[in-house]
Design an enzyme around this catalytic site. Sequence first.
Site, mmCIF file in Angstrom:
data_model
loop_
_atom_site.group_PDB
_atom_site.id
_atom_site.type_symbol
_atom_site.label_atom_id
_atom_site.label_comp_id
_atom_site.label_asym_id
_atom_site.label_seq_id
_atom_site.Cartn_x
_atom_site.Cartn_y
_atom_site.Cartn_z
ATOM 1 N N TYR A 55 -1.196 0.734 -13.346
ATOM 2 C CA TYR A 55 -1.633 -0.484 -12.645
ATOM 3 C C TYR A 55 -2.517 -1.333 -13.566
ATOM 4 C CZ TYR A 55 0.433 1.267 -8.385
ATOM 5 O OH TYR A 55 1.347 1.696 -7.453
ATOM 6 N N GLU A 76 1.328 11.984 -8.694
ATOM 7 C CA GLU A 76 -0.035 11.828 -9.211
ATOM 8 C C GLU A 76 -0.950 13.003 -8.881
ATOM 9 O OE1 GLU A 76 -1.725 8.037 -8.237
ATOM 10 O OE2 GLU A 76 -0.193 6.927 -9.346
ATOM 11 N N ASP A 101 -2.780 7.591 -0.378
ATOM 12 C CA ASP A 101 -3.042 6.227 0.057
ATOM 13 C C ASP A 101 -2.064 5.775 1.144
ATOM 14 O OD1 ASP A 101 -4.095 3.605 -0.063
ATOM 15 O OD2 ASP A 101 -2.554 3.008 -1.502
ATOM 16 N N GLU A 144 5.880 3.434 -10.781
ATOM 17 C CA GLU A 144 5.094 2.525 -9.929
ATOM 18 C C GLU A 144 4.435 1.480 -10.811
ATOM 19 O OE1 GLU A 144 2.033 4.168 -7.332
ATOM 20 O OE2 GLU A 144 3.362 5.808 -6.738
HETATM 21 C C1 GCB Z 1 -0.639 4.927 -6.615
HETATM 22 C C2 GCB Z 1 -0.102 5.873 -5.601
HETATM 23 C C3 GCB Z 1 0.313 5.168 -4.325
HETATM 24 C C4 GCB Z 1 -0.699 4.106 -3.964
HETATM 25 C C5 GCB Z 1 -0.744 3.083 -5.076
HETATM 26 C C6 GCB Z 1 -1.806 1.982 -4.802
HETATM 27 O O1 GCB Z 1 -0.740 5.239 -7.766
HETATM 28 O O2 GCB Z 1 0.926 6.693 -6.083
HETATM 29 O O3 GCB Z 1 0.450 6.120 -3.313
HETATM 30 O O4 GCB Z 1 -0.438 3.498 -2.740
HETATM 31 O O5 GCB Z 1 -1.090 3.715 -6.275
HETATM 32 O O6 GCB Z 1 -1.450 0.930 -4.317
HETATM 33 O O7 GCB Z 1 -2.966 2.245 -5.042
#
Ligand code: GCB
Length: 657
Positions: A513, A460, A216, A549
Amino acid sequence: MALPASGGAGAGLSPMLVLPLLLLLVPGLAAGPAGMLQPRDTPSRERKELSGLWSFRADLSPGRDAGFAQRWYRRPLRQTGPVIDMPVPASFNDITQDPSLENYIGWVWYEKEVLLPLRWLQGDPAPRVVLRFGSAHYYSIVWVNGVQVVEHEGGHLPFEADISSVLQGSPDTLCRITVALNNTLTPHTLPPGSIQYMADKSRYPRNYFVQETRFDFFNYAGIHRPVVLYTTPAAYIDDITVTTTSSDSVAMVQYQVSVVGSTANSLSLSLRDQEGKVVATGDGSVGELKVLNPNLWWPYLMHENPGYLYSLEVKMQAQVGEVLLEDVYTLPVGIRTVHVTSTQFLINGKPFYFHGVNKHEDADIRGKGLDWPLIVKDFNLLRWLGANSFRTSHYPYAEEIMDLCDAYGIVVIDESPGVGIKLPESFGNKSLQHHLAVMEELVRRDKNRPSVVMWSVANEPASQLPPAAHYFKTVIAHTKALDPSRPVTFVTDANYALDHGAPYVDVICVNSYFSWYHDPGHLEVIPLQLTAQFENWYKTYHKPIIQSEYGADSVPGLHSDPPMMFTEEYQQALLREYHSVLDKKRKEYVIGELIWNFADFMTNQGTTRVLGNKKGIFTRQRQPKAAAFVLRDRYWRIANESSCLPPVITSHSFYLK
Ligand code: GCB
């Protein structure tokens, strides 16, 4: 200069089809296992930086192969076609107004002509002249005065070539450096990608293809870090490896020095403190220096004098023919230890809690190109925030950045470019061998840095796939063999019960997330889901955990109360929900939290990205969003709780050294 108007694509043959053919035609001097000491000016060495404007041309021929067919490296680039000015270091993508260059896939050509001082070419023996690239993305072939000197695969690590023999054969002191650079990613590159061919002629132009990636961030390309020419004597110090141990009042600095060009007649070492006083001396290529009452290297906010660095001066003398050559190299050395228990991360025997960020090398216009004002601004923001650490998501950062981490005491989880390893074919032997080679390059570059406390081999990956077991077992074992002094991890978003790589890591790093990608808009699910996440991982592995994260996008200036997704309020609220769980679990086995992300950054275009990823707590221009203040309060509070200093550290007294 036009590619098909549809953008994001190239025309003609795959740019990578050229590569295997080329490798057969012009086998390069592959970058070998030699050392990769950072070039420095010393009494025996000189440096010349080649930053500035280079000549540039993208190969727009249908097969992207005109440059090789017509041997553009044999003559000045301006003689084989039109050239434009291109700044180095910088990504080329955002420099012009040409959308086809922004999304270009294939070979681009760079060239720089430089006049060398005569003293670099004379003498008996003449000095060794080395051409070094801090990094260039992704595949590089380099010629000097028309002679190929090096090839290198990989975008985030340095490579170099001894060009003395090419220069000594030249009639004058002109050095013409030509670089062919290809940004194509395949299932076996790191990061992996794939070229997708759009065969449906009713929907796409002829021979249409796009670069697919499974990560991403925008696949910026170009010569991203400084290019330097430097000299050493003909016999020289090739590599130095340093590890440190310490007890209360004594530290030991173990060293190993390798030399090339002749057997060293003598090798002497002296360690100086910051006042310039010699605190220990040694000789020989392997040994130990004893330092009484050492100033330990402490992380930022853990000590009033963080990032203490000694200077290790290594001096070599070697007889080459009739001449006694001397080479001198000075390495910064921080004395510190790192240990992991089942619940803690210890630095110098004290529990360390990572309260930090994930970053990107990313900014307007220069893309991933090294930029000093940006670097210094980012470190000032980190210290303002009270962040003591970051992860180099998702690739190794510039040596210039790592230098400041060492000097300021910012702790680093040093990540390889192993991001987006998702396809089954990316777990095969070809990919694995390349990943091992990349870990060798990364460890070789950063092994002596006190700020680096852990290696992360990937982010990931599809670690729920069965081949991930062998793959990560091998990559992690290899990394540990290269560097037994540091823990190794990779960052997972797989289910704890299905992850095949987790058995091999020292620290569990989990991304999640909740209430963003899962249950979007439902902040109330976070306490339950995050608690379960931690408890499941811990009961399975009994290893400390980092929340590597978490975060939410916010468009700066967008507001709503009650909070709604994409507003600054929602980003704040989501962070606070995570923090309430982290506050409970950090008393147990959670050893860190790294926000996603430090700043907004560019991505591929897509329906979930509005001019890039907006999960920054700072905008791409480094202005704070509301969430930055939430994090700042929190990080300073945690620093005050866990500091071994008397309370209270204030942001004003502490953050500037
Ligand atoms: C993740 C990734 C990261 C992305 C982020 C997102 O899990 O490791 O590279 O930018 O989520 O914001 O989706």
